[in-house]
Design a protein around this motif. Structure first.
Motif, short mmCIF file in Angstrom:
data_model
loop_
_atom_site.label_atom_id
_atom_site.label_comp_id
_atom_site.label_asym_id
_atom_site.label_seq_id
_atom_site.Cartn_x
_atom_site.Cartn_y
_atom_site.Cartn_z
N ASP A 73 -37.12 35.44 1.95
CA ASP A 73 -38.33 34.89 2.67
C ASP A 73 -38.16 34.78 3.85
O ASP A 73 -37.52 33.72 4.31
N ILE A 74 -38.95 35.45 5.16
CA ILE A 74 -38.83 35.07 6.50
C ILE A 74 -40.11 34.86 6.88
O ILE A 74 -40.79 35.74 7.03
N GLU A 75 -40.36 33.59 7.54
CA GLU A 75 -42.20 33.40 7.55
C GLU A 75 -43.00 33.77 6.82
O GLU A 75 -43.91 34.52 7.09
N GLY A 76 -42.71 33.65 5.31
CA GLY A 76 -43.55 34.14 4.27
C GLY A 76 -43.34 35.73 4.30
O GLY A 76 -44.58 36.32 3.07
N HIS A 77 -42.76 36.63 4.78
CA HIS A 77 -43.03 37.71 4.76
C HIS A 77 -40.96 37.85 3.57
O HIS A 77 -40.17 37.58 4.17
N HIS A 78 -40.95 38.99 3.08
CA HIS A 78 -40.37 38.76 1.97
C HIS A 78 -39.12 39.75 1.96
O HIS A 78 -39.61 41.52 2.56
N MET A 79 -37.89 39.94 2.29
CA MET A 79 -37.29 40.66 2.10
C MET A 79 -36.31 41.06 1.46
O MET A 79 -36.25 41.04 0.47
N PHE A 80 -36.32 42.32 1.07
CA PHE A 80 -35.60 43.38 0.62
C PHE A 80 -34.21 43.57 0.02
O PHE A 80 -34.01 44.62 1.12
N ASP A 81 -33.47 42.92 -0.82
CA ASP A 81 -31.99 43.28 -1.23
C ASP A 81 -32.04 45.49 -1.41
O ASP A 81 -31.67 45.52 -2.62
N VAL A 82 -31.37 45.39 -0.10
CA VAL A 82 -31.80 47.57 -0.54
C VAL A 82 -30.11 47.39 -0.66
O VAL A 82 -29.95 49.38 -1.20
N LEU A 83 -29.06 46.93 -1.01
CA LEU A 83 -28.09 47.49 -1.56
C LEU A 83 -27.39 46.80 -3.01
O LEU A 83 -25.96 47.30 -2.82
#
Length: 443
Positions: free
Chosen positions: A102-112
């Motif tokens: 999570d970056i500043e409350g925004h989720h990053m999804f692992d696409v690999l």
């Protein structure tokens, strides 16, 4: 004393790069949006320092998914500015990376995470991904983050890993929004002019397969440049993903031996029978500070058309464009299509002056300096006129050499523009727009 003079050139872009950079840096020092530096939108009413946020309106607002592709080595540097600018007006977006966080409350999804174990253990670029899975962000150091600046770097292992993300990214995006009509793909240093994107996509039938972007070639493969941004309709997404899944082993092998993921996607599109449609000149591969405003290809002057993206944008450039776009939307009330010339006239033109002190405009061309003269042969020195031999003695002499040679202007401790020539060029470009009869979109 060092004074540089330019080669003859009709291009304004070389005059502008360093000035814009300096102005943007000054805006940062002055808390980005000082009242005295508000963008001067022509014919606008008196305005407040911070106009209320006005987002564009469109029937497509709920039918588009914006997809940002990023990586752990760059995300902290490049992505947060999106949350404070363009994404404020985008109803739905998703961010794919090589690390789930999570970056500043925004989720990053692992696409690999669905890449086969065979390639995760054998392909050399996956060492970074495996390290991230083991240690998270704490496993990164300066060397693994190297090259995360605006233009990136081949030494950044994240760039080598990036090629594996494109087709899985499409698959995940379609799963995320299976009924979206359009998918818009950008990178963290891509500035998306959302109001124009909404208007542009209205021109196409979303029930037909479309693959839109700025075309590039690697060998015989034509593909949409990923950093500039590209758009794919829902039917095209389904067609290419069906082809990919049917031939997944082949595409894994193909990806392993190639270096550019956007090219891999282009190959999949071609094999699936979906041709690339050019979105040029609306999609741009450079920042507006490095943009050639005079380009006219096939009687399509960029000046007259509407931009969709700029690439390699720094954070200060994001804030400058966002300030301008916010004011444009607030005072124009969605009644006018934003064009390249509007950006120039409002952001850049007010900064042009006939003379600037302590400023190097970075143009390339003939250099007049004591050091350069010493390197010349006697024959070459003899070819210079008396005026040229004295060019480095003063700014006035430098200007005299320019007039004698009918050159434009360039790198100098004191620099400037021949404003009559600038205004003449702008008038000529405006006249070229008349034949388009108000059309902001190239066909």
């Amino acid at each position: 004393m060092l004074i540089k003079m330019p080669r003859r050139s009709s291009k304004l872009c070389r005059f502008l790069i360093a000035l814009i950079t300096s102005v943007i840096f000054l805006l940062i020092l002055l808390d980005l949006w000082p009242a005295q530096n508000l963008i001067a939108i022509p014919n606008s009413p008196v305005r407040h320092r911070h106009p209320p946020l006005t987002c564009p309106e469109s029937s497509l607002l709920d039918d588009i998914l914006v997809v940002i592709r990023t990586g752990a080595t760059e995300v902290l540097v490049k992505l947060p500015v999106h949350f404070r600018t363009v994404l404020k007006c985008v109803p739905d977006y998703v961010i794919y990376s090589d690390l789930e966080e999570d970056i500043e409350g925004h989720h990053m999804f692992d696409v690999l995470d669905q890449i086969s174990d065979d390639y995760r253990t054998s392909a050399p670029e996956f060492w970074l991904y495996n390290k991230l899975r083991e240690s998270g962000r704490e496993g990164l150091d300066y060397q693994t983050s190297f090259g995360s600046g605006p233009a990136g770097a081949l030494d950044n292992p994240g760039w080598k890993l990036d090629k594996w993300k494109f087709l899985p990214m499409l698959d995940r995006a379609l799963q995320h929004r299976p009924n979206a009509k359009w998918f818009v793909f950008i990178e963290p240093d891509t500035y998306l002019i959302w109001q124009n994107m909404l208007e542009y996509l209205q021109r196409f039938d979303p029930d037909k397969p479309h693959y839109l972007g700025t075309g590039m070639y690697i060998g015989e493969v034509l593909f949409a440049h990923g950093g500039s941004g590209f758009m794919i309709s829902n039917p095209a997404m389904k067609i290419v993903l069906k082809h990919w899944k049917k031939n997944k082993d082949w595409f894994d092998q193909y990806t392993a031996k190639e270096w550019a993921g956007d090219m891999v996607l282009g190959r999949a599109m071609t094999d699936a029978g979906i041709a690339l449609s050019s979105a040029s000149p609306h999609i741009q591969g450079n920042s507006f500070t490095k943009f050639d405003w005079t380009v006219d290809k096939l009687s399509k002057p960029v000046w007259c058309y509407a931009p969709l993206t700029f690439h390699h944008m720094t954070q200060p450039e994001f804030y400058t464009m966002w300030q301008f776009e916010t004011e444009w939307l607030y005072y124009k009330k969605n009644t006018a299509t934003l064009r390249f010339r509007d950006i120039f006239n409002s952001v850049i033109r007010p900064q042009l002056q006939s003379e600037l002190s302590e400023w190097d405009n970075m143009a390339t061309g003939t250099e007049y300096s004591d050091e350069t003269f010493k390197k010349l042969s006697d024959e070459d020195r003899g070819a210079f006129s008396q005026t040229e031999r004295m060019a480095q003695a003063s700014f006035e002499n430098c200007r005299a050499v320019w007039h004698a040679a009918e050159h434009d202007k360039e790198n100098s401790i004191r620099s400037g523009w021949v404003m009559t020539r600038v205004l003449q060029s702008l008038e000529q470009m405006d006249q070229a727009c008349h034949s388009l009869q108000g059309n902001a979109w190239a066909t």
